[in-house]
Design a protein around this motif. Structure first.
Motif, PDB file in Angstrom:
ATOM      1  N   GLN A   2      45.549   4.884  47.407  1.00  0.00           N
ATOM      2  CA  GLN A   2      45.344   6.326  47.551  1.00  0.00           C
ATOM      3  C   GLN A   2      45.783   7.055  46.283  1.00  0.00           C
ATOM      4  O   GLN A   2      46.542   8.021  46.303  1.00  0.00           O
ATOM      5  N   ALA A   3      45.268   6.574  45.165  1.00  0.00           N
ATOM      6  CA  ALA A   3      45.631   7.124  43.860  1.00  0.00           C
ATOM      7  C   ALA A   3      44.989   8.486  43.652  1.00  0.00           C
ATOM      8  O   ALA A   3      43.992   8.828  44.274  1.00  0.00           O
ATOM      9  N   GLY A   4      45.556   9.221  42.740  1.00  0.00           N
ATOM     10  CA  GLY A   4      44.989  10.498  42.353  1.00  0.00           C
ATOM     11  C   GLY A   4      43.919  10.294  41.295  1.00  0.00           C
ATOM     12  O   GLY A   4      43.500   9.167  41.001  1.00  0.00           O
ATOM     13  N   SER A   5      43.478  11.380  40.696  1.00  0.00           N
ATOM     14  CA  SER A   5      42.415  11.284  39.707  1.00  0.00           C
ATOM     15  C   SER A   5      42.846  10.491  38.470  1.00  0.00           C
ATOM     16  O   SER A   5      42.037   9.795  37.871  1.00  0.00           O
ATOM     17  N   GLU A   6      44.131  10.582  38.108  1.00  0.00           N
ATOM     18  CA  GLU A   6      44.616   9.792  36.986  1.00  0.00           C
ATOM     19  C   GLU A   6      44.559   8.303  37.297  1.00  0.00           C
ATOM     20  O   GLU A   6      44.263   7.478  36.421  1.00  0.00           O
ATOM     21  N   GLY A   7      44.836   7.950  38.533  1.00  0.00           N
ATOM     22  CA  GLY A   7      44.772   6.550  38.947  1.00  0.00           C
ATOM     23  C   GLY A   7      43.363   5.998  38.876  1.00  0.00           C
ATOM     24  O   GLY A   7      43.149   4.852  38.457  1.00  0.00           O
ATOM     25  N   TYR A   8      42.381   6.814  39.265  1.00  0.00           N
ATOM     26  CA  TYR A   8      40.985   6.373  39.178  1.00  0.00           C
ATOM     27  C   TYR A   8      40.537   6.250  37.724  1.00  0.00           C
ATOM     28  O   TYR A   8      39.797   5.340  37.373  1.00  0.00           O
ATOM     29  N   ALA A   9      40.994   7.154  36.880  1.00  0.00           N
ATOM     30  CA  ALA A   9      40.658   7.065  35.455  1.00  0.00           C
ATOM     31  C   ALA A   9      41.273   5.814  34.836  1.00  0.00           C
ATOM     32  O   ALA A   9      40.609   5.084  34.088  1.00  0.00           O
ATOM     33  N   LEU A  10      42.526   5.549  35.170  1.00  0.00           N
ATOM     34  CA  LEU A  10      43.193   4.353  34.671  1.00  0.00           C
ATOM     35  C   LEU A  10      42.522   3.090  35.205  1.00  0.00           C
ATOM     36  O   LEU A  10      42.352   2.107  34.477  1.00  0.00           O
ATOM     37  N   ALA A  11      42.117   3.107  36.477  1.00  0.00           N
ATOM     38  CA  ALA A  11      41.416   1.958  37.065  1.00  0.00           C
ATOM     39  C   ALA A  11      40.095   1.699  36.351  1.00  0.00           C
ATOM     40  O   ALA A  11      39.714   0.543  36.125  1.00  0.00           O
TER      41      ALA A  11
END
Length: 114
Positions: free
Chosen positions: A84-93
């Motif tokens: 349940q990552a935020g937008s930064e988590g999706y960018a990093l992924a």
């Protein structure tokens, strides 16, 4: 071109399904057959099988690096979603998935199983 994509997709589905089953079976032997463990191991096996499919059957894929990058990004995005990552988590992924996919020809041959 469509025929080549269809054969690549068939090969990838078979390899991903087989890999998912093996990861679920042997991961369950080691860590137990609970539903979260089975889902975790089968999804990891399916993603790794899809990434490794061009290495297993290279003649079916006309652009294997593109295939590996796409499925690496997909796998990392699924991990970000499960956390349940935020937008930064999706960018990093997306960035990590791209790097993993780009280097997949180097590391995918060393995967042995769960």
């Amino acid at each position: 071109m469509a025929r080549k994509l269809t054969s690549a997709l068939k090969v990838a589905i078979v390899i991903a399904a087989t890999s998912a089953a093996f990861f679920a079976i042997f991961g369950g032997l080691t860590y137990g057959y609970t539903l979260p463990n089975i889902l975790l191991f089968s999804s990891l096996g399916a993603i790794l099988g899809a990434i490794g499919a061009p290495h297993i059957e290279p003649k079916a894929f006309s652009h294997p690096i593109t295939w590996q990058i796409c499925f690496s990004i997909l796998g990392c995005l699924l991990i970000a979603f499960s956390f349940q990552a935020g937008s930064e988590g999706y960018a990093l992924a997306t960035i990590i998935g791209g790097l993993l996919g780009y280097t997949a020809p180097i590391w995918v041959k060393h995967i042995q199983g769960p």
